[in-house]
Scaffold this motif. Sequence first.
Motif, PDB file in Angstrom:
ATOM      1  N   TYR A  35      -4.274   5.828  36.255  1.00  0.00           N
ATOM      2  CA  TYR A  35      -3.530   5.492  35.043  1.00  0.00           C
ATOM      3  C   TYR A  35      -4.420   4.765  34.039  1.00  0.00           C
ATOM      4  O   TYR A  35      -4.413   5.083  32.834  1.00  0.00           O
ATOM      5  CB  TYR A  35      -2.327   4.620  35.409  1.00  0.00           C
ATOM      6  CG  TYR A  35      -1.388   4.344  34.261  1.00  0.00           C
ATOM      7  CD1 TYR A  35      -0.227   5.091  34.078  1.00  0.00           C
ATOM      8  CD2 TYR A  35      -1.654   3.315  33.347  1.00  0.00           C
ATOM      9  CE1 TYR A  35       0.644   4.828  33.022  1.00  0.00           C
ATOM     10  CE2 TYR A  35      -0.797   3.050  32.288  1.00  0.00           C
ATOM     11  CZ  TYR A  35       0.340   3.807  32.127  1.00  0.00           C
ATOM     12  OH  TYR A  35       1.189   3.553  31.081  1.00  0.00           O
ATOM     13  N   LEU A  36      -5.179   3.806  34.512  1.00  0.00           N
ATOM     14  CA  LEU A  36      -6.049   3.049  33.610  1.00  0.00           C
ATOM     15  C   LEU A  36      -7.110   3.925  32.962  1.00  0.00           C
ATOM     16  O   LEU A  36      -7.406   3.776  31.768  1.00  0.00           O
ATOM     17  CB  LEU A  36      -6.707   1.897  34.367  1.00  0.00           C
ATOM     18  CG  LEU A  36      -5.821   0.687  34.683  1.00  0.00           C
ATOM     19  CD1 LEU A  36      -6.550  -0.272  35.614  1.00  0.00           C
ATOM     20  CD2 LEU A  36      -5.406  -0.038  33.398  1.00  0.00           C
ATOM     21  N   MET A  69      -3.110   3.420  40.274  1.00  0.00           N
ATOM     22  CA  MET A  69      -3.358   2.466  39.192  1.00  0.00           C
ATOM     23  C   MET A  69      -4.677   2.783  38.500  1.00  0.00           C
ATOM     24  O   MET A  69      -4.770   2.741  37.265  1.00  0.00           O
ATOM     25  CB  MET A  69      -3.364   1.043  39.759  1.00  0.00           C
ATOM     26  CG  MET A  69      -2.003   0.610  40.299  1.00  0.00           C
ATOM     27  SD  MET A  69      -2.077  -0.790  41.451  1.00  0.00           S
ATOM     28  CE  MET A  69      -2.276  -2.158  40.294  1.00  0.00           C
ATOM     29  N   ARG A  70      -5.691   3.096  39.276  1.00  0.00           N
ATOM     30  CA  ARG A  70      -6.996   3.460  38.701  1.00  0.00           C
ATOM     31  C   ARG A  70      -6.861   4.692  37.804  1.00  0.00           C
ATOM     32  O   ARG A  70      -7.378   4.726  36.680  1.00  0.00           O
ATOM     33  CB  ARG A  70      -7.999   3.721  39.821  1.00  0.00           C
ATOM     34  CG  ARG A  70      -9.364   4.196  39.329  1.00  0.00           C
ATOM     35  CD  ARG A  70     -10.253   4.598  40.489  1.00  0.00           C
ATOM     36  NE  ARG A  70     -10.682   3.431  41.236  1.00  0.00           N
ATOM     37  CZ  ARG A  70     -11.784   2.724  40.969  1.00  0.00           C
ATOM     38  NH1 ARG A  70     -12.557   3.064  39.927  1.00  0.00           N
ATOM     39  NH2 ARG A  70     -12.122   1.701  41.716  1.00  0.00           N
ATOM     40  N   PRO A  78       2.545   5.450  38.972  1.00  0.00           N
ATOM     41  CA  PRO A  78       3.050   4.095  38.774  1.00  0.00           C
ATOM     42  C   PRO A  78       4.497   4.064  38.306  1.00  0.00           C
ATOM     43  O   PRO A  78       4.893   4.835  37.417  1.00  0.00           O
ATOM     44  CB  PRO A  78       2.109   3.513  37.709  1.00  0.00           C
ATOM     45  CG  PRO A  78       0.826   4.266  37.902  1.00  0.00           C
ATOM     46  CD  PRO A  78       1.253   5.663  38.269  1.00  0.00           C
ATOM     47  N   VAL A 135      -4.366  -6.877  38.362  1.00  0.00           N
ATOM     48  CA  VAL A 135      -3.069  -6.227  38.203  1.00  0.00           C
ATOM     49  C   VAL A 135      -2.465  -6.035  39.590  1.00  0.00           C
ATOM     50  O   VAL A 135      -3.073  -5.411  40.461  1.00  0.00           O
ATOM     51  CB  VAL A 135      -3.187  -4.870  37.497  1.00  0.00           C
ATOM     52  CG1 VAL A 135      -1.800  -4.319  37.197  1.00  0.00           C
ATOM     53  CG2 VAL A 135      -4.000  -4.978  36.216  1.00  0.00           C
ATOM     54  N   ILE A 195     -13.315  -0.519  36.922  1.00  0.00           N
ATOM     55  CA  ILE A 195     -12.117  -0.716  37.743  1.00  0.00           C
ATOM     56  C   ILE A 195     -12.534  -0.884  39.200  1.00  0.00           C
ATOM     57  O   ILE A 195     -13.346  -0.120  39.716  1.00  0.00           O
ATOM     58  CB  ILE A 195     -11.151   0.471  37.607  1.00  0.00           C
ATOM     59  CG1 ILE A 195     -10.796   0.717  36.131  1.00  0.00           C
ATOM     60  CG2 ILE A 195      -9.878   0.228  38.423  1.00  0.00           C
ATOM     61  CD1 ILE A 195     -10.075   2.030  35.896  1.00  0.00           C
ATOM     62  N   VAL A 242      -7.510  -3.813  40.529  1.00  0.00           N
ATOM     63  CA  VAL A 242      -6.157  -3.337  40.838  1.00  0.00           C
ATOM     64  C   VAL A 242      -5.911  -3.594  42.319  1.00  0.00           C
ATOM     65  O   VAL A 242      -6.678  -3.181  43.173  1.00  0.00           O
ATOM     66  CB  VAL A 242      -5.977  -1.851  40.476  1.00  0.00           C
ATOM     67  CG1 VAL A 242      -6.027  -1.663  38.975  1.00  0.00           C
ATOM     68  CG2 VAL A 242      -7.023  -0.962  41.143  1.00  0.00           C
ATOM     69  N   ARG A 260       2.530  -3.074  33.405  1.00  0.00           N
ATOM     70  CA  ARG A 260       1.453  -4.003  33.780  1.00  0.00           C
ATOM     71  C   ARG A 260       0.090  -3.406  33.440  1.00  0.00           C
ATOM     72  O   ARG A 260      -0.794  -4.079  32.898  1.00  0.00           O
ATOM     73  CB  ARG A 260       1.513  -4.304  35.277  1.00  0.00           C
ATOM     74  CG  ARG A 260       2.755  -5.023  35.732  1.00  0.00           C
ATOM     75  CD  ARG A 260       2.727  -5.315  37.236  1.00  0.00           C
ATOM     76  NE  ARG A 260       3.987  -5.893  37.691  1.00  0.00           N
ATOM     77  CZ  ARG A 260       4.215  -6.384  38.887  1.00  0.00           C
ATOM     78  NH1 ARG A 260       3.239  -6.356  39.793  1.00  0.00           N
ATOM     79  NH2 ARG A 260       5.385  -6.891  39.221  1.00  0.00           N
ATOM     80  N   LEU A 261      -0.076  -2.133  33.750  1.00  0.00           N
ATOM     81  CA  LEU A 261      -1.362  -1.477  33.507  1.00  0.00           C
ATOM     82  C   LEU A 261      -1.642  -1.338  32.012  1.00  0.00           C
ATOM     83  O   LEU A 261      -2.792  -1.464  31.577  1.00  0.00           O
ATOM     84  CB  LEU A 261      -1.383  -0.117  34.208  1.00  0.00           C
ATOM     85  CG  LEU A 261      -1.329  -0.190  35.736  1.00  0.00           C
ATOM     86  CD1 LEU A 261      -0.994   1.175  36.324  1.00  0.00           C
ATOM     87  CD2 LEU A 261      -2.649  -0.705  36.311  1.00  0.00           C
TER      88      LEU A 261
END
Length: 210
Positions: free
Chosen positions: A94-95, A91-92, A51, A41, A105, A76, A58-59
Amino acid sequence: MVWAAMAGCLLALAPITWIYASATPRVRQVADAPEAPVAMVFGAGLWSGKPSPYLANRLDKAAELYKAGKVRVVLVTGDNSRDDYDEPDAMRAYLTRHGVPDARIVSDYAGFDTWDSCTRAARVFGVRKAVLVSQGFHIRRALALCGAAGIDAYGVASDDSHGPTWYAGGAREIFASGKAAFEATVRPGPRFLGPHEPGVTRALAAEARH
């Protein structure tokens, strides 16, 4: 003069034509994306440390790939060039909030642009096959560059409304394609290479034990 102008236009459009011709057959939906060890990503900006809407989309698509069993680890890759701006950690976070285990991740903090992300994925993280996740206007350039970096890549585009920002992104790709063609030909090193990172290998090995 007219012929010269036409030749100039054809030359200017050659990079974007190459990108579309080489990458379009590798664009997929989640359902028909091939299985791969890794989803990549690419960063797309933060709003107040979280984000941006484009990056969140995207995530979301990467989380969908993971839950569908298409990928086993999510890499990411984004910008952390200063202390107050950290795309990979955002990003981490959020995932993990959307169902991807933290242990699956891996973060690349020096993915300053698309080429850096692709060549670092191959050279630093040892990625050989991946499903890339980005916006529809960017995914083909990402595929072309990751292919040039030595990654067997397929791409899945996120779901976005086609507003002014989306069309501006598409227009930007015409200009970015020239730089991409240069990078794919010359294959320069990333702005920061650094030592080998075993994060992807370790995450895959841990996943295999479960």
